[in-house]
Design a protein around this motif. Structure first.
Motif, PDB file in Angstrom:
ATOM      1  N   ALA A  91       1.991  10.037  -3.546  1.00  0.00           N
ATOM      2  CA  ALA A  91       0.841   9.123  -3.682  1.00  0.00           C
ATOM      3  C   ALA A  91      -0.171   9.590  -4.720  1.00  0.00           C
ATOM      4  O   ALA A  91      -0.907   8.783  -5.282  1.00  0.00           O
ATOM      5  CB  ALA A  91       0.152   8.970  -2.322  1.00  0.00           C
ATOM      6  N   GLU A  92      -0.196  10.929  -4.952  1.00  0.00           N
ATOM      7  CA  GLU A  92      -1.223  11.492  -5.836  1.00  0.00           C
ATOM      8  C   GLU A  92      -0.616  12.089  -7.096  1.00  0.00           C
ATOM      9  O   GLU A  92      -1.306  12.818  -7.814  1.00  0.00           O
ATOM     10  CB  GLU A  92      -1.974  12.602  -5.055  1.00  0.00           C
ATOM     11  N   ASP A 133       5.987  12.368  -0.521  1.00  0.00           N
ATOM     12  CA  ASP A 133       4.737  11.625  -0.588  1.00  0.00           C
ATOM     13  C   ASP A 133       4.132  11.943  -1.952  1.00  0.00           C
ATOM     14  O   ASP A 133       3.487  12.973  -2.148  1.00  0.00           O
ATOM     15  CB  ASP A 133       3.795  12.016   0.550  1.00  0.00           C
ATOM     16  N   GLY A 166      -1.846  -1.145  -3.109  1.00  0.00           N
ATOM     17  CA  GLY A 166      -0.434  -1.246  -3.474  1.00  0.00           C
ATOM     18  C   GLY A 166       0.293   0.061  -3.279  1.00  0.00           C
ATOM     19  O   GLY A 166      -0.327   1.116  -3.104  1.00  0.00           O
ATOM     20  N   ALA A 180      -2.325   9.332   6.204  1.00  0.00           N
ATOM     21  CA  ALA A 180      -1.258   8.323   6.134  1.00  0.00           C
ATOM     22  C   ALA A 180       0.139   8.944   6.165  1.00  0.00           C
ATOM     23  O   ALA A 180       1.078   8.319   6.673  1.00  0.00           O
ATOM     24  CB  ALA A 180      -1.426   7.462   4.878  1.00  0.00           C
ATOM     25  N   LEU A 212       5.239   4.542   2.646  1.00  0.00           N
ATOM     26  CA  LEU A 212       5.711   5.692   3.439  1.00  0.00           C
ATOM     27  C   LEU A 212       6.394   5.233   4.728  1.00  0.00           C
ATOM     28  O   LEU A 212       7.440   5.760   5.109  1.00  0.00           O
ATOM     29  CB  LEU A 212       4.531   6.604   3.789  1.00  0.00           C
ATOM     30  N   TYR A 259      -3.439   2.531  -4.887  1.00  0.00           N
ATOM     31  CA  TYR A 259      -4.815   2.249  -4.486  1.00  0.00           C
ATOM     32  C   TYR A 259      -5.744   2.423  -5.700  1.00  0.00           C
ATOM     33  O   TYR A 259      -5.387   3.094  -6.666  1.00  0.00           O
ATOM     34  CB  TYR A 259      -5.192   3.226  -3.351  1.00  0.00           C
ATOM     35  N   VAL A 274       4.264  16.828   0.201  1.00  0.00           N
ATOM     36  CA  VAL A 274       3.191  16.035  -0.407  1.00  0.00           C
ATOM     37  C   VAL A 274       2.729  16.784  -1.659  1.00  0.00           C
ATOM     38  O   VAL A 274       2.420  17.975  -1.579  1.00  0.00           O
ATOM     39  CB  VAL A 274       2.007  15.856   0.574  1.00  0.00           C
ATOM     40  N   SER A 286       1.256   5.673  -3.990  1.00  0.00           N
ATOM     41  CA  SER A 286       0.153   4.759  -3.691  1.00  0.00           C
ATOM     42  C   SER A 286      -0.379   4.215  -5.012  1.00  0.00           C
ATOM     43  O   SER A 286      -0.381   4.904  -6.038  1.00  0.00           O
ATOM     44  CB  SER A 286      -0.976   5.499  -2.969  1.00  0.00           C
ATOM     45  N   LYS A 317      -6.130   5.813  -7.452  1.00  0.00           N
ATOM     46  CA  LYS A 317      -4.955   6.607  -7.803  1.00  0.00           C
ATOM     47  C   LYS A 317      -4.721   6.562  -9.321  1.00  0.00           C
ATOM     48  O   LYS A 317      -5.482   5.936 -10.047  1.00  0.00           O
ATOM     49  CB  LYS A 317      -3.737   6.127  -7.009  1.00  0.00           C
ATOM     50  N   THR A 372      -2.959  17.201   4.282  1.00  0.00           N
ATOM     51  CA  THR A 372      -2.614  16.000   3.527  1.00  0.00           C
ATOM     52  C   THR A 372      -3.503  14.872   4.021  1.00  0.00           C
ATOM     53  O   THR A 372      -4.253  15.023   4.984  1.00  0.00           O
ATOM     54  CB  THR A 372      -1.124  15.630   3.698  1.00  0.00           C
ATOM     55  N   MET A 373      -3.395  13.719   3.352  1.00  0.00           N
ATOM     56  CA  MET A 373      -4.109  12.545   3.809  1.00  0.00           C
ATOM     57  C   MET A 373      -3.378  12.021   5.052  1.00  0.00           C
ATOM     58  O   MET A 373      -2.149  12.094   5.131  1.00  0.00           O
ATOM     59  CB  MET A 373      -4.091  11.516   2.676  1.00  0.00           C
ATOM     60  N   SER A 383       0.848  -1.204   0.000  1.00  0.00           N
ATOM     61  CA  SER A 383       0.000   0.000   0.000  1.00  0.00           C
ATOM     62  C   SER A 383       0.882   1.253   0.000  1.00  0.00           C
ATOM     63  O   SER A 383       2.090   1.163   0.250  1.00  0.00           O
ATOM     64  CB  SER A 383      -0.894   0.038   1.248  1.00  0.00           C
ATOM     65  N   GLY A 384       0.248   2.388  -0.218  1.00  0.00           N
ATOM     66  CA  GLY A 384       0.972   3.655  -0.140  1.00  0.00           C
ATOM     67  C   GLY A 384       1.419   3.940   1.287  1.00  0.00           C
ATOM     68  O   GLY A 384       2.497   4.494   1.516  1.00  0.00           O
ATOM     69  N   THR A 385       0.582   3.552   2.237  1.00  0.00           N
ATOM     70  CA  THR A 385       0.908   3.784   3.643  1.00  0.00           C
ATOM     71  C   THR A 385       2.138   2.978   4.059  1.00  0.00           C
ATOM     72  O   THR A 385       3.050   3.510   4.701  1.00  0.00           O
ATOM     73  CB  THR A 385      -0.290   3.373   4.529  1.00  0.00           C
TER      74      THR A 385
HETATM   75  C1  LIG Z   1      -3.684   7.678  -0.973  1.00  0.00           C
HETATM   76  C2  LIG Z   1      -2.663   8.400  -0.175  1.00  0.00           C
HETATM   77  C3  LIG Z   1      -1.825   7.737   0.746  1.00  0.00           C
HETATM   78  C4  LIG Z   1      -2.045   6.325   1.203  1.00  0.00           C
HETATM   79  O1  LIG Z   1      -2.050   5.375   0.244  1.00  0.00           O
HETATM   80  P1  LIG Z   1      -2.771   3.946   0.500  1.00  0.00           P
HETATM   81  O2  LIG Z   1      -2.367   3.177  -0.718  1.00  0.00           O
HETATM   82  O3  LIG Z   1      -4.237   4.217   0.581  1.00  0.00           O
HETATM   83  O4  LIG Z   1      -2.220   3.371   1.744  1.00  0.00           O
HETATM   84  C5  LIG Z   1      -0.817   8.469   1.361  1.00  0.00           C
HETATM   85  N1  LIG Z   1      -0.653   9.779   1.129  1.00  0.00           N
HETATM   86  C6  LIG Z   1      -1.458  10.461   0.291  1.00  0.00           C
HETATM   87  C7  LIG Z   1      -1.195  11.914   0.072  1.00  0.00           C
HETATM   88  C8  LIG Z   1      -2.498   9.798  -0.373  1.00  0.00           C
HETATM   89  O5  LIG Z   1      -3.303  10.477  -1.188  1.00  0.00           O
END
Ligand SMILES: *Cc1c(COP(=O)(O)O)cnc(C)c1O
Length: 368
Positions: A155-156, A153, A190, A84, A60, A180, A127, A178, A183, A81-82, A55-57
């Protein structure tokens, strides 16, 4: 018309890839599919190495563990931010230290970082919010002056870039993505790390799978590792998604342009504002978002309620971390609070069509 906020695009070729992986039996994390996905992803981002996770989490968390972030250490990050991003730091007993947002890009205001650096600071975690890169040039300079790690980060922001610096995830010491389902590309669940240095790569790979013994003693462990492998099945899905990533990014940029053309009137009348794309920055518009101005009788929640009645799914912006129980502080972050109150994500997935975008915009205009 029903318009979901995001749906993944899974093709026949994706199904074929996953089936081939299942037939071959290489379904665990020890798999040619994982190795291929990692090397193709690294190539796309522009780093030497990549390490895939579940996962993205976990990506990180693994990034922080790879750089040996410890209890008592401080990591500077945006409050907007999210959650995570902060949790990954907290899992190691370290402390997230928050910074307010830039009103234009909604990313961390890099001018406010310097004041937050203390003797305990070990890293900065920018981020790239909703697909717009954080202003990395001054951030990298500060990190070099103060000898701090930079964990992006990303993820996005798969494929977003800064002129002269490269793609997000290749600019700091380690990038974390991430994968997910909502995404820019997905492996269901993932995540993946990107890095330039072999030392970080080997440590991340070692910690990802339980820190197994290195000198012929498999079950001899010298550190607390993790069970954070990505499976071969996930990687098989990711490989096909990655082949189409340029198409998905172009599609999101096109969707953003259609939204902005359709809503131009409201923007000109100063009723809403659009996401930025600063000169020299490429926004991949992970979630196309608008801010509702506060000088009018309609607020963000009215717009969301109206769209919901029309079959359109939306999301509020993230709540800033400093107002929520796990990370509550008395410090104020006025820009983050303001955008969090007024911001909303419009439908943005890889399967979104132009007629759907036009319908969403028609419904917004009708309310105003
Ligand atoms: C989606 C996201 C994550 C976490 O990713 P997961 O795959 O859901 O664990 C972390 N940081 C940001 C900024 C995100 O948008």
């Amino acid at each position: 018309m029903k318009v979901p906020v995001s749906t993944p695009d899974i093709t026949k070729a994706d199904i074929k890839n996953v089936t081939a992986c299942m037939k071959a039996g290489w379904v665990s994390g020890i798999s040619r599919w994982v190795e291929d996905f990692e090397s193709n992803f690294a190539k796309f981002i522009g780093t030497e190495y990549a390490v895939a996770t579940g996962s993205g989490t976990t990506a990180l968390h693994l990034a922080c563990a790879t750089l040996d972030i410890r209890p008592g250490d401080e990591v500077i990050m945006p409050t907007f931010t999210m959650i995570a991003s902060a949790n990954a730091v907290r899992y190691l007993g370290a402390k997230p230290v928050f910074v307010d947002s830039d009103p234009q890009t909604w990313c961390m205001d890099v001018n406010q970082i310097q004041d937050k650096i203390t003797k305990k600071t070990v890293a900065i975690m920018p981020v790239h919010i909703y697909g717009h890169p954080c202003d990395m040039k001054p951030l990298i300079e500060m990190s070099e002056d103060a000898s701090l790690w930079v964990i992006e980060d990303a993820a996005e922001s798969h494929g977003a870039d800064i002129e002269g610096m490269g793609r997000t995830g290749s600019i700091g010491d380690i990038g974390a993505f991430s994968l997910y389902a909502n995404k820019i590309i997905t492996t269901g669940e993932g995540g993946i790390l990107t890095m330039h240095h072999k030392k970080d790569y080997e440590r991340a790979k070692w910690l990802r799978a339980h820190a197994f013994g290195r000198h012929g003693r498999h079950y001899w462990h010298e550190e607390v590792g993790y069970g954070y492998r990505m499976s071969g099945l996930q990687a098989a899905l990711g490989l096909g998604q990655l082949e189409r990533i340029d198409y998905y990014i172009e599609k999101r940029r096109l969707a953003a342009n259609v939204y902005m053309m359709e809503l131009l009137d409201l923007m000109k009348k100063n009723l809403i504002s659009f996401p930025a794309e600063l000169e020299g920055f490429k926004n991949v518009y992970w979630m196309f978002s608008i801010l509702i101005k506060d000088n009018i009788h309609i607020d963000r929640d009215d717009v969301m309620d109206h769209l919901k009645k029309k079959g359109i799914e939306t999301r509020t912006f993230f709540y800033p971390l400093h107002i929520m129980l796990p990370y509550k502080t008395s410090e104020e972050f006025p820009v983050a609070e303001d955008i969090a109150n007024r911001g909303m994500n419009l439908p943005s997935g890889n399967q979104l069509t132009i007629p759907q975008i036009k319908y969403v915009c028609k419904c917004i205009k009708e309310l105003f």
